[in-house]
Design a protein around this motif. Structure first.
Motif, short mmCIF file in Angstrom:
data_model
loop_
_atom_site.label_atom_id
_atom_site.label_comp_id
_atom_site.label_asym_id
_atom_site.label_seq_id
_atom_site.Cartn_x
_atom_site.Cartn_y
_atom_site.Cartn_z
N PRO A 11 0.82 -1.22 0.00
CA PRO A 11 0.00 0.00 0.00
C PRO A 11 0.85 1.26 0.00
O PRO A 11 1.91 1.29 0.62
N PHE A 12 0.37 2.24 -0.70
CA PHE A 12 1.03 3.55 -0.77
C PHE A 12 0.20 4.49 0.08
O PHE A 12 -1.00 4.67 -0.16
N ALA A 13 0.82 5.10 1.08
CA ALA A 13 0.08 5.90 2.07
C ALA A 13 -0.84 6.94 1.42
O ALA A 13 -0.54 7.45 0.35
N GLU A 60 9.29 14.14 0.78
CA GLU A 60 7.96 14.61 1.19
C GLU A 60 7.17 15.15 0.00
O GLU A 60 7.73 15.87 -0.84
N CYS A 61 5.88 14.80 -0.08
CA CYS A 61 4.98 15.39 -1.09
C CYS A 61 3.79 15.99 -0.36
O CYS A 61 3.44 15.54 0.74
N ALA A 62 3.16 16.97 -0.95
CA ALA A 62 1.96 17.55 -0.32
C ALA A 62 0.80 16.57 -0.43
O ALA A 62 0.00 16.41 0.49
N VAL A 63 0.71 15.91 -1.57
CA VAL A 63 -0.36 14.93 -1.84
C VAL A 63 0.29 13.66 -2.37
O VAL A 63 1.24 13.75 -3.16
N ASN A 64 -0.16 12.51 -1.95
CA ASN A 64 0.35 11.27 -2.54
C ASN A 64 -0.52 10.91 -3.74
O ASN A 64 -1.67 10.46 -3.58
N CYS A 65 0.02 11.12 -4.93
CA CYS A 65 -0.73 10.82 -6.16
C CYS A 65 -0.85 9.31 -6.26
O CYS A 65 0.15 8.60 -6.12
N ARG A 66 -2.01 8.85 -6.56
CA ARG A 66 -2.24 7.39 -6.50
C ARG A 66 -1.51 6.64 -7.60
O ARG A 66 -1.35 5.42 -7.52
N TYR A 67 -1.04 7.33 -8.62
CA TYR A 67 -0.33 6.68 -9.73
C TYR A 67 1.17 6.87 -9.59
O TYR A 67 1.92 6.59 -10.53
N CYS A 68 1.64 7.35 -8.43
CA CYS A 68 3.05 7.76 -8.28
C CYS A 68 4.01 6.66 -8.73
O CYS A 68 3.89 5.51 -8.33
N PHE A 69 5.00 7.06 -9.53
CA PHE A 69 5.99 6.12 -10.06
C PHE A 69 7.19 6.01 -9.14
O PHE A 69 8.04 5.15 -9.32
N ARG A 70 7.29 6.94 -8.19
CA ARG A 70 8.46 6.93 -7.30
C ARG A 70 8.03 6.58 -5.88
O ARG A 70 8.53 7.12 -4.90
N TYR A 109 10.15 5.72 -2.82
CA TYR A 109 10.89 6.78 -2.16
C TYR A 109 9.98 7.81 -1.49
O TYR A 109 10.22 8.21 -0.35
N SER A 110 8.91 8.21 -2.21
CA SER A 110 8.05 9.30 -1.72
C SER A 110 7.42 8.94 -0.37
O SER A 110 6.85 7.87 -0.21
N GLY A 111 7.52 9.85 0.56
CA GLY A 111 6.91 9.65 1.87
C GLY A 111 7.56 8.56 2.69
O GLY A 111 6.94 7.98 3.58
N SER A 120 14.01 17.22 -7.69
CA SER A 120 12.71 16.56 -7.59
C SER A 120 12.62 15.89 -6.24
O SER A 120 13.30 16.26 -5.29
N GLY A 121 11.77 14.87 -6.14
CA GLY A 121 11.60 14.18 -4.86
C GLY A 121 10.70 12.99 -5.00
O GLY A 121 10.81 12.24 -5.98
N GLY A 122 9.67 12.99 -4.09
CA GLY A 122 9.08 14.06 -3.30
C GLY A 122 8.90 15.35 -4.10
O GLY A 122 9.01 15.36 -5.30
N ASP A 123 8.60 16.39 -3.36
CA ASP A 123 8.38 17.69 -4.00
C ASP A 123 9.27 18.73 -3.35
O ASP A 123 9.12 19.02 -2.16
N THR A 159 7.72 20.15 -9.80
CA THR A 159 6.79 20.31 -8.66
C THR A 159 5.33 20.09 -9.03
O THR A 159 4.89 20.41 -10.14
N ARG A 160 4.60 19.57 -8.06
CA ARG A 160 3.15 19.41 -8.19
C ARG A 160 2.44 20.48 -7.36
O ARG A 160 1.21 20.56 -7.34
N ILE A 161 3.22 21.30 -6.65
CA ILE A 161 2.66 22.22 -5.65
C ILE A 161 1.63 23.22 -6.20
O ILE A 161 0.58 23.41 -5.57
N LEU A 204 6.00 22.07 -14.05
CA LEU A 204 4.78 21.87 -13.26
C LEU A 204 4.10 20.56 -13.65
O LEU A 204 3.93 20.28 -14.83
N HIS A 205 3.71 19.81 -12.66
CA HIS A 205 3.00 18.54 -12.89
C HIS A 205 1.50 18.83 -12.76
O HIS A 205 1.00 19.05 -11.67
N ILE A 206 0.81 18.83 -13.92
CA ILE A 206 -0.63 19.14 -13.95
C ILE A 206 -1.31 18.16 -14.90
O ILE A 206 -0.86 17.98 -16.03
S1 SF4 Z 1 6.60 12.13 -6.26
FE1 SF4 Z 1 5.34 13.27 -7.70
S2 SF4 Z 1 3.88 11.74 -8.51
FE2 SF4 Z 1 4.77 10.90 -6.60
S3 SF4 Z 1 3.33 11.48 -5.01
FE3 SF4 Z 1 4.93 13.05 -5.06
S4 SF4 Z 1 4.08 14.65 -6.42
FE4 SF4 Z 1 2.88 12.79 -6.77
#
Ligand code: SF4
Length: 392
Positions: A79-81, A148-158, A161-163, A193-196, A225-227, A253-255
């Motif tokens: 699971p991805f948080a 760290e990301c502000a939102v965990n995108c459900r399709y995140c490819f990373r 690492y993220s979170g 990049s990151g995270g954000d 950034t997705r911010i 920008l990630h939109i």
């Molecule tokens: S790394 Fe990018 S795609 Fe993954 S959760 Fe963070 S903002 Fe979203």
């Protein structure tokens, strides 16, 4: 700071979500099966912290064979948080197929892998040449300045690492990254990049950029950034001014959907554009969210009207549990063909895929070339008319 308070108030549970809207069965199931609060420490930290700055980057073929032909959809996906800013959730609708909702609220299907999916589909860890520094292509490298990301995108490819709880890059990690960059003068661009990166506060972010600049004065920075979409209050005038002082620097920008371009998001973009920061955008092609010519046309037109050049439309990566988001490549190409007949080159991004296990980026733009003879190459234009161009 308003944005920091918004980050602290992120929604991380089913109960929190239900303050916004009732949940559908498949959404509830994800929370029931995962216990709701999960950590993303899926992959051991060792791969990130043990990377040696002595390694040599290469453009060779994929370095590991993580994709197994035997993988089936019966394998469980870690699971991805779940976490989302109240702001981003306020843009979501009550319908299960709402494009904002689908990007941030998990479904039970995420807990199942499809064939070929891996924890680290871009094989970052095999190409980590210093802690948090990935060197895949000769002239550019990637620095994961925070997880760290502000939102965990459900399709995140990373998601490996993220979170993951490592937080911002530490002094010794940054020092190792600088040593690598100094030794590798062929690296001309660095992607932050990151995270954000914009989850860092101004002081830390500017300090990181200044240290990198001191190590490599001419380096072109790309800040990914997705911010602006998920926490636009973070894009203060002070941030924009500080970034503008640190040129050459591009904002990426990630939109994914025009619904993200709210008044707040548009104001955030305006602050960056007014400060003089060149902006491009990246969009992930997502099934049921933006896998439609009209939806993407609206997004790309809205972006160029605001000074953002659509740069890439990405085929979704083979990250674990994300199969429900992927659009068949042939459908993606069909969409691109339709978009080419509707949009100028200014508004049209490149459709591309990052090949699994670190195979690198490959353009998926449909070809208009049909055949050739001894004198000419033949094409079919967007109206289906045949034309020739002489071989010189
Ligand atoms: S790394 Fe990018 S795609 Fe993954 S959760 Fe963070 S903002 Fe979203």
């Amino acid at each position: 700071m308003r944005w920091k308070m918004e980050l602290r108030k992120r929604i991380k549970s089913a109960a929190g979500l239900e303050n916004f809207f009732p949940l559908y069965e498949e959404e509830k199931l994800w929370f029931q099966k995962t216990g709701g609060a999960v950590s993303n420490s899926i992959v051991s930290n060792n791969a990130v912290s043990n990377a040696s700055s002595n390694n040599v980057a290469s453009n060779n073929a994929p370095s590991n064979a993580a994709v197994s032909k035997n993988e089936t959809s019966s394998r469980e996906a870690p699971p991805f948080a779940f976490q989302v800013t109240p702001y981003f959730l306020s843009l979501a609708g009550k319908k299960i197929d709402d494009p904002i909702r689908r990007q941030c609220v998990p479904l039970e299907r995420e807990l199942h892998c499809r064939r070929g999916e891996t924890a680290d589909p871009l094989d970052d860890q095999a190409r980590m040449k210093a802690p948090r520094l990935v060197h895949r292509y000769r002239d550019r490298a990637l620095l994961l300045v925070t997880d760290e990301c502000a939102v965990n995108c459900r399709y995140c490819f990373r998601r490996y690492y993220s979170g993951g709880g490592r937080g911002p890059i530490r002094g010794n990690e940054l020092k190792a990254a600088c040593s690598y960059l100094k030794a590798r003068r062929e690296i001309r661009e660095l992607i932050l990049s990151g995270g954000d990166p914009l989850t860092l506060d101004d002081n830390r972010l500017f300090e990181i950029i200044d240290i990198l600049r001191e190590a490599r004065p001419g380096l072109i920075l790309r800040l990914s950034t997705r911010i602006p979409s998920v926490l636009p209050s973070r894009v203060t005038r002070c941030l924009a001014r500080g970034l503008a002082l640190r040129q050459p620097l591009w904002g990426v920008l990630h939109i994914n959907h025009a619904q993200e371009l709210s008044a707040d998001c548009r104001a955030a973009i305006r602050r960056l554009v007014s400060a003089g920061i060149p902006l491009v955008s990246q969009t992930v092609l997502l099934a049921g969210i933006n896998s439609d010519e009209a939806v993407l046309e609206e997004l790309f037109r809205s972006l160029i009207a605001r000074g953002v050049k659509p740069y890439y439309l990405f085929q979704a990566d083979l990250a674990e549990g994300t199969g429900g988001f992927r659009v068949p490549i042939r459908r993606g190409q069909q969409i691109m063909k339709a978009l080419r007949s509707r949009l100028s080159a200014l508004a049209l991004p490149e459709y591309a895929v990052d090949l699994p296990v670190g195979g690198g980026k490959v353009p998926l733009t449909p070809s208009y070339e049909t055949d050739e003879d001894a004198d000419s190459v033949f094409f079919e234009n967007i109206e289906g008319k045949r034309g020739a161009y002489p071989k010189i």
